[in-house]
Design a protein around this motif. Structure first.
Motif, PDB file in Angstrom:
ATOM      1  N   VAL A 270       0.860  -1.188   0.000  1.00 45.84           N
ATOM      2  CA  VAL A 270       0.000   0.000   0.000  1.00 45.84           C
ATOM      3  C   VAL A 270       0.891   1.231   0.000  1.00 45.84           C
ATOM      4  CG1 VAL A 270      -1.898  -1.163   1.187  1.00 45.84           C
ATOM      5  CG2 VAL A 270      -0.147   0.006   2.531  1.00 45.84           C
ATOM      6  N   LYS A 271       0.351   2.356  -0.484  1.00 49.22           N
ATOM      7  CA  LYS A 271       1.123   3.594  -0.500  1.00 49.22           C
ATOM      8  C   LYS A 271       1.279   4.125   0.917  1.00 49.22           C
ATOM      9  CE  LYS A 271       0.122   5.191  -5.195  1.00 49.22           C
ATOM     10  NZ  LYS A 271      -0.370   6.332  -5.999  1.00 49.22           N
ATOM     11  N   GLU A 272       2.421   4.786   1.115  1.00 49.00           N
ATOM     12  CA  GLU A 272       2.692   5.277   2.459  1.00 49.00           C
ATOM     13  C   GLU A 272       1.756   6.415   2.863  1.00 49.00           C
ATOM     14  OE1 GLU A 272       6.372   7.429   3.096  1.00 49.00           O
ATOM     15  OE2 GLU A 272       6.680   7.665   0.943  1.00 49.00           O
ATOM     16  N   ASP A 273       1.080   7.055   1.911  1.00 47.70           N
ATOM     17  CA  ASP A 273       0.140   8.128   2.252  1.00 47.70           C
ATOM     18  C   ASP A 273      -1.296   7.629   2.302  1.00 47.70           C
ATOM     19  OD1 ASP A 273      -0.129   7.618  -0.421  1.00 47.70           O
ATOM     20  OD2 ASP A 273      -0.121   9.734  -1.057  1.00 47.70           O
ATOM     21  N   ILE A 274      -1.476   6.330   2.558  1.00 45.93           N
ATOM     22  CA  ILE A 274      -2.815   5.771   2.650  1.00 45.93           C
ATOM     23  C   ILE A 274      -3.560   6.448   3.800  1.00 45.93           C
ATOM     24  CG2 ILE A 274      -2.006   3.892   4.146  1.00 45.93           C
ATOM     25  CD1 ILE A 274      -4.079   2.069   2.851  1.00 45.93           C
ATOM     26  N   PRO A 275      -4.829   6.768   3.632  1.00 44.90           N
ATOM     27  CA  PRO A 275      -5.567   7.479   4.695  1.00 44.90           C
ATOM     28  C   PRO A 275      -5.755   6.608   5.938  1.00 44.90           C
ATOM     29  CG  PRO A 275      -6.675   7.685   2.564  1.00 44.90           C
ATOM     30  CD  PRO A 275      -5.622   6.652   2.383  1.00 44.90           C
ATOM     31  N   VAL A 276      -5.857   7.278   7.077  1.00 46.90           N
ATOM     32  CA  VAL A 276      -6.125   6.603   8.344  1.00 46.90           C
ATOM     33  C   VAL A 276      -7.531   5.988   8.297  1.00 46.90           C
ATOM     34  CG1 VAL A 276      -6.356   6.939  10.845  1.00 46.90           C
ATOM     35  CG2 VAL A 276      -4.549   8.129   9.591  1.00 46.90           C
ATOM     36  N   ASN A 277      -7.710   4.827   8.959  1.00 48.46           N
ATOM     37  CA  ASN A 277      -8.951   4.049   9.055  1.00 48.46           C
ATOM     38  C   ASN A 277      -9.232   3.235   7.799  1.00 48.46           C
ATOM     39  OD1 ASN A 277      -9.560   4.912  11.683  1.00 48.46           O
ATOM     40  ND2 ASN A 277     -10.543   6.785  10.907  1.00 48.46           N
ATOM     41  N   THR A 278      -8.271   3.171   6.888  1.00 45.10           N
ATOM     42  CA  THR A 278      -8.444   2.324   5.711  1.00 45.10           C
ATOM     43  C   THR A 278      -8.258   0.864   6.108  1.00 45.10           C
ATOM     44  OG1 THR A 278      -7.637   4.086   4.276  1.00 45.10           O
ATOM     45  CG2 THR A 278      -7.606   1.834   3.382  1.00 45.10           C
ATOM     46  N   VAL A 279      -9.158  -0.016   5.622  1.00 41.48           N
ATOM     47  CA  VAL A 279      -9.068  -1.442   5.926  1.00 41.48           C
ATOM     48  C   VAL A 279      -8.055  -2.079   4.977  1.00 41.48           C
ATOM     49  CG1 VAL A 279     -10.308  -3.635   6.033  1.00 41.48           C
ATOM     50  CG2 VAL A 279     -11.449  -1.518   6.718  1.00 41.48           C
ATOM     51  N   ILE A 280      -7.095  -2.822   5.571  1.00 42.36           N
ATOM     52  CA  ILE A 280      -6.082  -3.479   4.722  1.00 42.36           C
ATOM     53  C   ILE A 280      -6.147  -4.998   4.845  1.00 42.36           C
ATOM     54  CG2 ILE A 280      -4.516  -1.499   4.810  1.00 42.36           C
ATOM     55  CD1 ILE A 280      -2.896  -2.972   6.899  1.00 42.36           C
ATOM     56  N   ALA A 281      -6.899  -5.533   5.845  1.00 40.36           N
ATOM     57  CA  ALA A 281      -7.002  -6.991   5.973  1.00 40.36           C
ATOM     58  C   ALA A 281      -8.251  -7.338   6.766  1.00 40.36           C
ATOM     59  CB  ALA A 281      -5.768  -7.567   6.649  1.00 40.36           C
ATOM     60  N   VAL A 282      -8.783  -8.559   6.533  1.00 42.36           N
ATOM     61  CA  VAL A 282      -9.927  -9.099   7.275  1.00 42.36           C
ATOM     62  C   VAL A 282      -9.515 -10.481   7.780  1.00 42.36           C
ATOM     63  CG1 VAL A 282     -12.329  -9.826   7.191  1.00 42.36           C
ATOM     64  CG2 VAL A 282     -11.597  -7.799   5.897  1.00 42.36           C
ATOM     65  N   VAL A 283      -9.718 -10.747   9.093  1.00 41.91           N
ATOM     66  CA  VAL A 283      -9.343 -12.022   9.692  1.00 41.91           C
ATOM     67  C   VAL A 283     -10.527 -12.590  10.453  1.00 41.91           C
ATOM     68  CG1 VAL A 283      -6.911 -11.377   9.886  1.00 41.91           C
ATOM     69  CG2 VAL A 283      -8.449 -10.897  11.773  1.00 41.91           C
ATOM     70  N   SER A 284     -10.536 -13.943  10.602  1.00 40.39           N
ATOM     71  CA  SER A 284     -11.555 -14.613  11.406  1.00 40.39           C
ATOM     72  C   SER A 284     -10.863 -15.528  12.406  1.00 40.39           C
ATOM     73  CB  SER A 284     -12.498 -15.424  10.509  1.00 40.39           C
ATOM     74  OG  SER A 284     -11.789 -16.493   9.897  1.00 40.39           O
ATOM     75  N   VAL A 285     -11.525 -15.764  13.582  1.00 38.10           N
ATOM     76  CA  VAL A 285     -10.956 -16.596  14.638  1.00 38.10           C
ATOM     77  C   VAL A 285     -12.002 -17.625  15.062  1.00 38.10           C
ATOM     78  CG1 VAL A 285      -9.392 -14.813  15.470  1.00 38.10           C
ATOM     79  CG2 VAL A 285     -11.698 -14.939  16.397  1.00 38.10           C
ATOM     80  N   SER A 286     -11.530 -18.775  15.620  1.00 39.17           N
ATOM     81  CA  SER A 286     -12.439 -19.836  16.083  1.00 39.17           C
ATOM     82  C   SER A 286     -11.710 -20.682  17.119  1.00 39.17           C
ATOM     83  CB  SER A 286     -12.903 -20.698  14.914  1.00 39.17           C
ATOM     84  OG  SER A 286     -11.798 -21.330  14.292  1.00 39.17           O
ATOM     85  N   ASP A 287     -12.484 -21.410  17.990  1.00 38.98           N
ATOM     86  CA  ASP A 287     -11.941 -22.308  19.002  1.00 38.98           C
ATOM     87  C   ASP A 287     -12.942 -23.451  19.192  1.00 38.98           C
ATOM     88  OD1 ASP A 287     -10.964 -23.605  21.331  1.00 38.98           O
ATOM     89  OD2 ASP A 287     -10.009 -21.752  21.989  1.00 38.98           O
ATOM     90  N   LYS A 288     -12.484 -24.704  19.124  1.00 42.01           N
ATOM     91  CA  LYS A 288     -13.357 -25.867  19.216  1.00 42.01           C
ATOM     92  C   LYS A 288     -13.817 -26.140  20.645  1.00 42.01           C
ATOM     93  CE  LYS A 288     -11.276 -28.121  15.213  1.00 42.01           C
ATOM     94  NZ  LYS A 288     -10.542 -29.312  14.721  1.00 42.01           N
ATOM     95  N   ASP A 289     -13.150 -25.557  21.643  1.00 42.81           N
ATOM     96  CA  ASP A 289     -13.556 -25.771  23.030  1.00 42.81           C
ATOM     97  C   ASP A 289     -14.858 -25.037  23.303  1.00 42.81           C
ATOM     98  OD1 ASP A 289     -11.389 -27.385  23.705  1.00 42.81           O
ATOM     99  OD2 ASP A 289     -10.100 -25.639  24.060  1.00 42.81           O
ATOM    100  N   SER A 290     -15.445 -25.323  24.470  1.00 40.74           N
ATOM    101  CA  SER A 290     -16.690 -24.666  24.865  1.00 40.74           C
ATOM    102  C   SER A 290     -16.462 -23.898  26.156  1.00 40.74           C
ATOM    103  CB  SER A 290     -17.798 -25.724  25.050  1.00 40.74           C
ATOM    104  OG  SER A 290     -17.429 -26.656  26.067  1.00 40.74           O
ATOM    105  N   GLY A 291     -17.485 -23.092  26.490  1.00 38.23           N
ATOM    106  CA  GLY A 291     -17.375 -22.301  27.708  1.00 38.23           C
ATOM    107  C   GLY A 291     -16.261 -21.267  27.584  1.00 38.23           C
ATOM    108  N   GLU A 292     -15.615 -20.995  28.718  1.00 35.55           N
ATOM    109  CA  GLU A 292     -14.517 -20.024  28.688  1.00 35.55           C
ATOM    110  C   GLU A 292     -13.358 -20.515  27.850  1.00 35.55           C
ATOM    111  OE1 GLU A 292     -13.341 -18.899  32.568  1.00 35.55           O
ATOM    112  OE2 GLU A 292     -15.091 -17.619  32.904  1.00 35.55           O
ATOM    113  N   ASN A 293     -13.205 -21.831  27.766  1.00 31.58           N
ATOM    114  CA  ASN A 293     -12.133 -22.372  26.936  1.00 31.58           C
ATOM    115  C   ASN A 293     -12.346 -22.062  25.463  1.00 31.58           C
ATOM    116  OD1 ASN A 293     -10.947 -23.449  29.216  1.00 31.58           O
ATOM    117  ND2 ASN A 293     -11.951 -25.437  28.988  1.00 31.58           N
ATOM    118  N   GLY A 294     -13.594 -21.779  25.051  1.00 29.05           N
ATOM    119  CA  GLY A 294     -13.872 -21.472  23.651  1.00 29.05           C
ATOM    120  C   GLY A 294     -13.968 -19.995  23.369  1.00 29.05           C
TER     121      GLY A 294
END
Length: 815
Positions: free
Chosen positions: A363-387
């Protein structure tokens, strides 16, 4: 016995024994052939037993003549007879216990033998016992081993005490120190000896007291009584009368699943108060423990450690019950037991996962603030607090995570980016669950920054001062002026050029050149310090970005002087060649100014500083030369021995490196009487003159100037009062005191760029001459004229006046 004991206990009874026994013996055995005496043992040496002479009816006076002697039937001579008094006395202490071992009656037999006539007397001395020995045990310590199961009333024989004394002085009884479990019983033997038995009066318990320390005391019947002691150590032997006991009757253990095989679950501890093999314990499972439990956990039979034997899974079994038995190793073993419950806890054994759904890089170094550059997802197979998971990145990065929906997050720019500070970022995204212990995972993405032309070229300095030595070759490198641009590629490529500036109808590009690629500055011509001394201009550096950015710097070129000009001697004036001839009166006083050498140098102040020295001086005691102002003066008056002709060679040397120099030769002739006249005027005359002290001295010395001198003075006054007019004999340009540098002499004040002319003016006028700077012919710089004063006197001289031109021969010197 010791001497102190005998004195303390038997001193008074002893004398009574002697008197009593001697008296009784004398009555009973008067008619007997054996004389009997009784004494206590341990009498002091020198004590008198009896008077044998009196008891045996022997004249004391004849004892020596009849050779009385005493024979004792023993291994020691305990007694002797005083031949002067006839007394029987103690010669050595008598110990009845030593003399009569194990005898109730102790006698010491002896014979008294006399000669002239021979007679033999039998004497029997009974040794009486005293209480001089204390009872003692053959063993100071008596060891007894008694089982804690021994019945009350059991007897234990003890070794008896021994007392060498007899009768009432022998052992009378025994005493035992206070004890709750033991007592003694004293018994008397057939021979009257006494001994003691130890009796158990209370049951023993080894676990309460394993060792009993008793003191047995034996006391005799003497007065005062004596005693001896022995230590009785009773060691209680153990019997297996105690069962093993666990620290607790039941244990509840929490164990997480997936515990490593071999890990310790619990260490059981059972104790047995007995000792030896009765206290050694073996651990084992009871019949109530399931096979599954015994397969999952191992039990160490020696130390009671329960360890994981197989992998534990919370989903298979959550509770394990077991019963543990502790058994001692006695013949008739006893055992104890406890219960153990193991609760398996669920473990956070599933790591959270992270996935990159999209990424924008670079990306250019003068990219505006608050521009989205990546999207990620998270998951955990445990349940309760462990998940439940938390996601984060480093706080020091100019990026932030923003939750967009459930388990989805956007990576945005939170601060302005600058490629010159950080060309790329490695962003580590960490996701952690809330289990105990927490598990985490991370993913690193790289964001590369593209350059934009946002940096102006920068010179290390804002002002450059560059010294350049004169006479430099054309094309010489003066300096390298390099600017820095932190941008990349075409935004970093710089071009250098000189900002045009005209000086005296000449542009800077005609004097200097700069390499547009590397900023090297070159001189296009040879510089002369005497003509140009400095230059001031600007250099600009411009990048190749769109739009281009630039900056400039000021350059100050300073031309440094080089010692490239030889000094020029302008005084004294030389018309022909380099030799100056002068005539001076032989009567010249000491300190009189004879001549002044003046040289000029067109270099800078440092290189043009002139010093003067004699290269040749006919008589070094006659003339002196000031090294700074060039004045030649007489050091003394002339004598008849001095030569009429003196030759002086003066060198004028500048202060350069190497130094340059010029020389002048002055020939001086001395005259007895000299009359000055007007010399042939080959130079330009002036219409007025300056009166000098030297001429005044000459006029006074001559004595024949009365009328002519008066006429001369009147003419001089008239000339001063009138306005000077140009002479017809010379063109105005030759009378002018204006040099080609436009310096003038006006109102007795010298206005000039060269201070040497003023010094020359003063020096020559002292000699009666006026110095005039005139235009010179082509090829010369100056003509210096010196005009003699109008004195009205005549003088014949071969060197009346001379003219010196700037092209005079010079020489260089390195000294």
């Amino acid at each position: 016995m010791t001497h102190s004991e005998i004195e303390g206990m038997e001193a008074q009874p002893r004398m009574k024994y002697i008197a009593t026994f001697v008296l009784v013996s004398a009555v009973v055995y008067t008619a007997s052939s054996v004389t009997h005496y009784s004494i206590p043992e341990e009498m002091e040496v020198g004590s008198v037993v009896a008077n044998l002479a009196a008891d045996l009816g022997i004249d004391v006076q004849t004892l020596g003549r009849r050779k009385l002697r005493l024979d004792i039937l023993a291994n020691k001579k305990y007694l002797d007879v005083n031949k002067d008094t006839g007394e029987l006395f103690i010669l050595e202490r008598i110990d009845r216990e030593y003399l009569c071992i194990s005898k109730t009656v102790c006698y010491l037999k002896m014979e008294v033998i006399l000669e002239n006539p021979v007679r033999i007397f039998n004497i029997e001395l009974e040794i009486m016992d005293i209480n001089d020995n204390a009872p003692y045990f053959r063993r100071d310590t008596i060891h007894l081993d008694v089982s804690e199961s021994t019945s009350v009333g059991e007897r234990f024989s003890l070794s008896n005490a021994v007392d060498p004394d007899i009768g009432s002085n022998s052992i009378k009884g025994y005493y035992l120190s206070e004890s709750a479990n033991f007592d003694i019983e004293v018994q008397t033997g057939r021979d009257g000896s006494k001994f003691a038995d130890l009796i158990l009066k209370k049951s023993l318990d080894r676990e309460e007291q394993a060792l009993h320390n008793l003191i047995l005391t034996a006391v005799d019947g003497g007065v005062p009584a004596r005693s001896g002691t022995a230590s009785i150590i009773v060691r209680v032997l153990d019997t297996n009368d105690n069962t093993p006991q666990f620290d607790k009757d039941s244990y509840t253990i929490n164990l997480t699943e997936n515990a490593p095989i071999g890990s310790l679950v619990v260490k059981l501890n059972a104790t047995d108060k007995d000792e030896g093999s009765n206290s050694e314990i073996i651990y084992s499972y009871s019949l109530y423990t399931s096979e599954k439990t015994q397969q999952t956990f191992s039990l160490n039979p020696d130390n009671g450690e329960i360890r994981v034997k197989e992998m534990i899974n919370y989903e298979d079994f959550r509770i394990y019950d077991m019963e543990i038995i502790a058994t001692d190793k006695a013949v008739n073993s006893l055992s104890g037991k406890c219960k153990v419950k193991i609760l398996v806890a669920d473990m956070n054994d599933n790591h959270p996962e992270i996935s990159i759904k999209s990424l924008s890089s670079p990306v250019k170094e003068d990219i505006p603030v608050n521009t989205v550059i990546a999207v990620v997802s998270v998951s955990d197979k445990d349940s309760g607090e462990n998940g439940q998971v938390d996601i984060n990145i480093s706080d020091h990065l100019p990026f932030a995570l923003k939750e967009s929906s459930d388990n989805y997050y956007e990576l945005i720019v939170s601060k302005p980016l600058d490629r010159e500070k950080m060309p790329e970022y490695d962003i580590t995204i960490t996701v952690t669950d809330r289990g105990n212990p927490p598990l985490s995972d991370n993913e690193t993405i790289t964001v590369e920054l593209l350059d934009v032309n946002d940096n102006v070229p920068q010179f290390p300095q804002t002002f450059y001062t560059i010294p350049v030595m004169e006479n430099n070759p054309p094309g010489a490198l003066l300096s390298s002026l390099t600017a820095i641009d932190p941008d990349l590629h075409e935004n970093q490529y710089l071009v250098y050029f000189i900002i045009e500036k005209e000086i005296v109808n000449t542009s800077m590009s005609m004097l200097f050149s700069i390499n547009p690629e590397n900023g090297n500055l070159y001189a296009l011509k040879t510089f002369d310090y005497e003509i140009e001394k400095e230059f001031l201009f600007h250099i600009e550096a411009r990048d190749s970005g769109v739009p281009p950015l630039s900056s400039n710097v000021t350059v100050h070129i300073i031309i440094m002087d080089q010692n490239d000009n030889t000094p020029v001697i302008v005084s004294p004036w030389r018309a022909h060649g380099s030799v100056v001839e002068e005539k001076i009166p032989r009567s010249t006083d000491k300190g009189t100014l004879i001549a002044k050498v003046i040289a000029i140098d067109s270099d800078s102040v440092h290189n043009s500083r002139i010093t003067y020295q004699f290269l040749q001086n006919t008589d070094a005691t006659l003339f002196s030369l000031d090294q700074y102002n060039g004045e030649i003066r007489t050091m003394r008056m002339f004598s008849y021995r001095d030569s009429r002709h003196q030759r002086l060679v003066v060198i004028a040397k500048d202060n350069g490196e190497p130094a340059l120099s010029a020389t002048v030769t002055i020939k001086l002739s001395t005259v007895e009487t000299a009359l000055k006249t007007y010399a042939d005027m080959t130079e330009v005359p002036l219409e007025y003159d300056i009166f000098s002290d030297l001429n005044l001295y000459l006029v006074i010395g001559l004595g024949s100037v009365s009328f002519l001198l008066l006429i001369t003075i009147l003419v001089t006054i008239v000339l001063k009062c009138q306005k000077p007019k140009p002479s017809k004999a010379a063109p105005p340009s030759r009378n002018s005191v204006i040099s080609e540098r436009n310096s003038t002499i006006a109102d007795s004040t010298l206005v000039s760029n060269d201070a040497y002319w003023y010094s020359l003016f003063l020096a020559e006028t002292r000699k009666g001459k006026l110095v005039v700077r005139q235009p010179v012919p082509k090829g010369s710089r100056y003509i210096v004229s010196s005009i003699p004063r109008s004195t009205g006197l005549t003088e014949t001289s071969d060197s009346a006046a001379s003219t010196l031109q700037a092209s005079t021969t010079t020489s260089s010197s390195s000294t």
